[in-house]
Design a protein around this motif. Structure first.
Motif, PDB file in Angstrom:
ATOM      1  N   ALA A   3      -7.096  11.044   4.062  1.00 37.58           N
ATOM      2  CA  ALA A   3      -6.722  10.509   2.755  1.00 37.58           C
ATOM      3  C   ALA A   3      -5.332  11.003   2.372  1.00 37.58           C
ATOM      4  N   ARG A   4      -4.996  12.230   2.759  1.00 42.36           N
ATOM      5  CA  ARG A   4      -3.664  12.778   2.447  1.00 42.36           C
ATOM      6  C   ARG A   4      -2.561  11.942   3.110  1.00 42.36           C
ATOM      7  N   GLU A   5      -2.771  11.521   4.362  1.00 37.00           N
ATOM      8  CA  GLU A   5      -1.779  10.691   5.054  1.00 37.00           C
ATOM      9  C   GLU A   5      -1.612   9.333   4.359  1.00 37.00           C
ATOM     10  N   VAL A   6      -2.731   8.774   3.881  1.00 37.18           N
ATOM     11  CA  VAL A   6      -2.669   7.508   3.145  1.00 37.18           C
ATOM     12  C   VAL A   6      -1.897   7.719   1.843  1.00 37.18           C
ATOM     13  N   HIS A   7      -2.217   8.792   1.133  1.00 34.53           N
ATOM     14  CA  HIS A   7      -1.508   9.085  -0.123  1.00 34.53           C
ATOM     15  C   HIS A   7      -0.022   9.291   0.124  1.00 34.53           C
ATOM     16  N   ASP A   8       0.330  10.033   1.170  1.00 38.27           N
ATOM     17  CA  ASP A   8       1.744  10.276   1.473  1.00 38.27           C
ATOM     18  C   ASP A   8       2.488   8.966   1.713  1.00 38.27           C
ATOM     19  N   ALA A   9       1.873   8.067   2.485  1.00 32.23           N
ATOM     20  CA  ALA A   9       2.507   6.775   2.768  1.00 32.23           C
ATOM     21  C   ALA A   9       2.676   5.969   1.480  1.00 32.23           C
ATOM     22  N   LEU A  10       1.662   5.985   0.629  1.00 29.81           N
ATOM     23  CA  LEU A  10       1.733   5.238  -0.629  1.00 29.81           C
ATOM     24  C   LEU A  10       2.748   5.851  -1.588  1.00 29.81           C
ATOM     25  N   HIS A  11       2.830   7.176  -1.636  1.00 30.24           N
ATOM     26  CA  HIS A  11       3.847   7.829  -2.476  1.00 30.24           C
ATOM     27  C   HIS A  11       5.253   7.430  -1.996  1.00 30.24           C
ATOM     28  N   GLY A  12       5.440   7.375  -0.680  1.00 28.71           N
ATOM     29  CA  GLY A  12       6.731   6.954  -0.136  1.00 28.71           C
ATOM     30  C   GLY A  12       7.064   5.526  -0.507  1.00 28.71           C
ATOM     31  N   TRP A  13       6.076   4.657  -0.454  1.00 24.88           N
ATOM     32  CA  TRP A  13       6.277   3.256  -0.828  1.00 24.88           C
ATOM     33  C   TRP A  13       6.641   3.147  -2.305  1.00 24.88           C
ATOM     34  N   ALA A  14       5.887   3.849  -3.155  1.00 23.86           N
ATOM     35  CA  ALA A  14       6.168   3.802  -4.592  1.00 23.86           C
ATOM     36  C   ALA A  14       7.553   4.358  -4.902  1.00 23.86           C
ATOM     37  N   ALA A  15       7.944   5.439  -4.223  1.00 25.57           N
ATOM     38  CA  ALA A  15       9.271   6.019  -4.453  1.00 25.57           C
ATOM     39  C   ALA A  15      10.358   5.016  -4.085  1.00 25.57           C
ATOM     40  N   ARG A  16      10.151   4.301  -3.006  1.00 27.00           N
ATOM     41  CA  ARG A  16      11.139   3.302  -2.604  1.00 27.00           C
ATOM     42  C   ARG A  16      11.220   2.184  -3.636  1.00 27.00           C
ATOM     43  N   LEU A  17      10.069   1.764  -4.135  1.00 27.67           N
ATOM     44  CA  LEU A  17      10.048   0.700  -5.139  1.00 27.67           C
ATOM     45  C   LEU A  17      10.697   1.160  -6.441  1.00 27.67           C
ATOM     46  N   VAL A  18      10.496   2.415  -6.813  1.00 35.95           N
ATOM     47  CA  VAL A  18      11.161   2.958  -8.007  1.00 35.95           C
ATOM     48  C   VAL A  18      12.666   2.878  -7.823  1.00 35.95           C
ATOM     49  N   THR A 135      -6.741  -1.774   8.897  1.00 39.24           N
ATOM     50  CA  THR A 135      -6.543  -2.880   7.967  1.00 39.24           C
ATOM     51  C   THR A 135      -6.304  -4.145   8.784  1.00 39.24           C
ATOM     52  N   PHE A 136      -6.631  -5.267   8.194  1.00 38.36           N
ATOM     53  CA  PHE A 136      -6.347  -6.560   8.824  1.00 38.36           C
ATOM     54  C   PHE A 136      -6.441  -7.634   7.751  1.00 38.36           C
ATOM     55  N   ARG A 137      -5.837  -8.781   8.029  1.00 33.98           N
ATOM     56  CA  ARG A 137      -5.967  -9.944   7.158  1.00 33.98           C
ATOM     57  C   ARG A 137      -7.190 -10.722   7.622  1.00 33.98           C
ATOM     58  N   HIS A 138      -8.150 -10.925   6.705  1.00 36.52           N
ATOM     59  CA  HIS A 138      -9.351 -11.650   7.080  1.00 36.52           C
ATOM     60  C   HIS A 138      -9.123 -13.150   6.970  1.00 36.52           C
ATOM     61  N   ASP A 139      -9.355 -13.822   8.065  1.00 37.71           N
ATOM     62  CA  ASP A 139      -9.325 -15.271   8.128  1.00 37.71           C
ATOM     63  C   ASP A 139     -10.607 -15.683   8.831  1.00 37.71           C
ATOM     64  N   VAL A 147      -6.865 -10.832  15.754  1.00 35.09           N
ATOM     65  CA  VAL A 147      -6.353 -10.471  14.437  1.00 35.09           C
ATOM     66  C   VAL A 147      -5.650  -9.118  14.532  1.00 35.09           C
ATOM     67  N   ALA A 148      -4.417  -9.045  14.035  1.00 34.02           N
ATOM     68  CA  ALA A 148      -3.643  -7.802  14.083  1.00 34.02           C
ATOM     69  C   ALA A 148      -4.281  -6.755  13.175  1.00 34.02           C
ATOM     70  N   ARG A 149      -4.433  -5.562  13.733  1.00 28.76           N
ATOM     71  CA  ARG A 149      -5.035  -4.455  12.993  1.00 28.76           C
ATOM     72  C   ARG A 149      -4.077  -3.272  12.998  1.00 28.76           C
ATOM     73  N   SER A 150      -4.083  -2.528  11.894  1.00 27.22           N
ATOM     74  CA  SER A 150      -3.277  -1.315  11.811  1.00 27.22           C
ATOM     75  C   SER A 150      -3.876  -0.421  10.740  1.00 27.22           C
ATOM     76  N   THR A 151      -3.534   0.858  10.779  1.00 20.68           N
ATOM     77  CA  THR A 151      -3.977   1.739   9.713  1.00 20.68           C
ATOM     78  C   THR A 151      -3.176   1.409   8.460  1.00 20.68           C
ATOM     79  N   LEU A 152      -3.616   1.888   7.326  1.00 18.65           N
ATOM     80  CA  LEU A 152      -2.886   1.617   6.094  1.00 18.65           C
ATOM     81  C   LEU A 152      -1.472   2.203   6.129  1.00 18.65           C
ATOM     82  N   PRO A 153      -1.269   3.452   6.603  1.00 13.42           N
ATOM     83  CA  PRO A 153       0.114   3.935   6.715  1.00 13.42           C
ATOM     84  C   PRO A 153       0.984   3.084   7.661  1.00 13.42           C
ATOM     85  N   GLN A 154       0.405   2.573   8.744  1.00  9.05           N
ATOM     86  CA  GLN A 154       1.168   1.696   9.633  1.00  9.05           C
ATOM     87  C   GLN A 154       1.526   0.389   8.920  1.00  9.05           C
ATOM     88  N   ARG A 155       0.601  -0.123   8.128  1.00 14.27           N
ATOM     89  CA  ARG A 155       0.854  -1.357   7.380  1.00 14.27           C
ATOM     90  C   ARG A 155       1.958  -1.110   6.359  1.00 14.27           C
TER      91      ARG A 155
END
Length: 195
Positions: A3-18, A135-139, A147-155
């Motif tokens: 969960a920490r790795e997911v949070h770190d990736a999301l914090h990085g994304w949010a910082a970039r968006l800020v 993660t993947f896009r469900h169709d 179907v392409a799959r990746s972890t949330l940090p990879q996505r």
């Protein structure tokens, strides 16, 4: 994947968006505690792992603002609360089972799949049965083996790539702008830095 790795990736994304002036970061709800996430999961019949719940323990979706355009975590990707995401997931499961009974089913929705963000034509799904989680896009019409799959940090790293190429941009009003002419023909190279 923790969960920490997911949070770190999301914090990085949010910082970039800020740094780009995206309005979505001003509308993110506070994250749930792990106990709150487990409780919400239980209400919908999910035994969530910390890794699956990490998206919502980081932030619990994007708050709506009456009279304003929706704010998306990435272009066209509606980031709902955990409660709403699990409700949608159960609706997909019920619809899929009804299609199976009618003999019209494509790729059936699985009970351990959770809608991460709803957008485009297909939801981005967290597969709670796999480590990571994937993660993947469900169709429903797509072969699950292709179907392409990746972890949330990879996505999220791929989302950074979309900004890097100029395919995704933040418009002056803080909303998303998409220019598909910037998509590269080179296969995606996995980023090693996810923050």
């Amino acid at each position: 994947m923790s969960a920490r790795e997911v949070h770190d990736a999301l914090h990085g994304w949010a910082a970039r968006l800020v740094s780009l002036g995206a309005v979505v970061v001003t509308r993110l709800r506070p994250g749930l505690t792990w106990a709150e996430a487990r409780e919400v999961g239980g209400l919908h019949g999910y035994d969530l792992t910390e890794e699956v719940a990490a998206l919502w323990t980081w932030r619990d979706g994007v708050g709506a603002r009456p009279g304003r355009a929706p704010a998306h975590l990435a272009p066209g990707q509606d980031f709902a609360t955990l409660d709403e995401s699990l409700r949608r997931s159960r609706e997909y499961l019920a619809a899929s089972r009804a299609e199976e009974r009618a003999g019209t089913a494509g790729t059936p929705w699985q009970p351990h799949w959770v809608v991460a963000v709803h957008g485009h034509a297909n939801p981005l799904v967290l597969d709670g049965s796999r480590p990571g989680p994937e993660t993947f896009r469900h169709d429903a019409q797509a072969d699950p083996l292709v179907v392409a799959r990746s972890t949330l940090p990879q996505r999220i790293a791929r989302w950074h790539d979309m900004l890097d190429t100029g395919t995704w941009r933040i418009a002056p009003d803080g909303t998303w702008d998409v220019d598909l002419s910037h998509l590269t023909e080179v296969p995606h190279q996995a980023r090693t830095d996810v923050t």
